[in-house]
Design a protein around this motif. Structure first.
Motif, mmCIF file in Angstrom:
data_model
loop_
_atom_site.group_PDB
_atom_site.id
_atom_site.type_symbol
_atom_site.label_atom_id
_atom_site.label_comp_id
_atom_site.label_asym_id
_atom_site.label_seq_id
_atom_site.Cartn_x
_atom_site.Cartn_y
_atom_site.Cartn_z
ATOM 1 N N THR A 233 -5.303 3.067 -28.950
ATOM 2 C CA THR A 233 -4.520 1.815 -28.231
ATOM 3 C C THR A 233 -4.410 0.922 -28.741
ATOM 4 N N ASP A 234 -3.124 -0.297 -27.770
ATOM 5 C CA ASP A 234 -2.303 -1.643 -28.854
ATOM 6 C C ASP A 234 -3.655 -2.620 -28.448
ATOM 7 N N SER A 235 -4.328 -1.824 -27.594
ATOM 8 C CA SER A 235 -5.874 -3.173 -26.706
ATOM 9 C C SER A 235 -6.531 -3.654 -27.984
ATOM 10 N N SER A 236 -6.467 -4.979 -27.168
ATOM 11 C CA SER A 236 -7.130 -6.335 -28.922
ATOM 12 C C SER A 236 -8.746 -5.598 -29.193
ATOM 13 N N ILE A 237 -9.909 -6.193 -29.443
ATOM 14 C CA ILE A 237 -11.210 -6.125 -30.035
ATOM 15 C C ILE A 237 -12.168 -6.384 -28.212
#
Length: 273
Positions: A233-237
């Motif tokens: 995924t490209d979700s942030s930390i």
């Protein structure tokens, strides 16, 4: 990719040091007569001569030294035709390093010739997969390989007491529940209650089979879920931490670093294989 097998030579690796060794969900490296070393999830792992390394696509693997080996890869849909196939795969991975997603064994001398024969047969069969009989043959050879890995791992279990079939089913169900609920549920009591057993009974099973407490197994599942999100995924930390039930990004990063030796950001930045 559905199924494939390749001979990877030292020369190939020199020309392409970033060769993709996770071409499908399940992967096998079969080494030859020399001792080798690979990096799995940023940790050095030694491979003895004539070893088999089995790992999933969630495992980050790099070749530390150029060496020749056979690389086999296949999808979950290709191999897991029945529930028995899925159970065998789960059983093998459970006996290795489940939080890291790999197992390894050394092939005994009296099995080396047969293992080389299997590799030859798989190599000849790979271009004939549309033939149902050939596909069945490949499936059979892979099953034989996993049964053999299971038997070898059984010999090397650290714990002296083997769990019975009922306990193993409970262990598999526990791990399935973790995969399904760990983002919301991290308490041992929830899983024990869902399994209709006491927390003490669950602890006895995980201790015998994995040499871990239920809480450690839950944490392993949480780290695996975190890796999936970091990989795919490209979700942030911060978003991943929140999705995994952490109110504080720093607490998530601290736990991840403690278990993997890397921060989430460091792992994500090192994903180019």
């Amino acid at each position: 990719m559905e199924f494939g097998i390749e001979h990877i030579s030292a020369e190939n690796l020199k020309k392409n040091p970033t060769y993709n060794l996770t071409q499908s969900y399940y992967n096998l490296i079969i080494t030859q007569e020399t001792r080798n070393n690979v990096i799995i999830n940023n940790r050095n792992v030694d491979l003895d001569p004539y070893s088999v390394l089995f790992y999933t696509s969630l495992t980050q693997i790099k070749i530390k030294e150029n060496f020749s080996f056979q690389y086999v890869f296949f999808s979950d849909l290709f191999y897991c035709i029945s529930e028995k196939d899925s159970s065998l795969i789960k059983q093998v991975l459970t006996m290795g390093y489940p939080s890291e997603g790999y197992v390894k064994i050394v092939i005994p001398k009296d099995y080396i010739d047969f293992s080389q024969f299997m590799v030859g047969e798989l190599t000849q069969a790979k271009d004939k997969i549309p033939n149902p009989m050939v596909k069945d043959l490949i499936h059979l050879m892979l099953t034989q390989t996993f049964i053999y890995i299971f038997l070898e791992l059984s010999k090397n279990q650290i714990t002296p007491t083997a769990i019975n079939s009922h306990e193993r089913k409970l262990l598999w169900k526990f791990q399935e529940l973790i995969n399904e609920h760990v983002q919301q549920q991290k308490n041992v009591s929830f899983y024990a209650e869902t399994l209709s057993i006491s927390p003490r009974r669950l602890a006895a099973i995980t201790k015998k089979s994995l040499s871990k407490t239920p809480k450690e197994v839950i944490t392993d599942g949480l780290i695996k879920k975190a890796k999936q999100k970091l990989f795919y995924t490209d979700s942030s930390i911060k978003e991943i931490a929140w999705e995994l039930g952490f109110n504080d990004e720093n607490n998530f990063s601290s736990l991840f670093h403690k278990k993997t030796g890397l921060t989430p950001t460091e792992l994500r930045n090192s994903l180019v294989i």
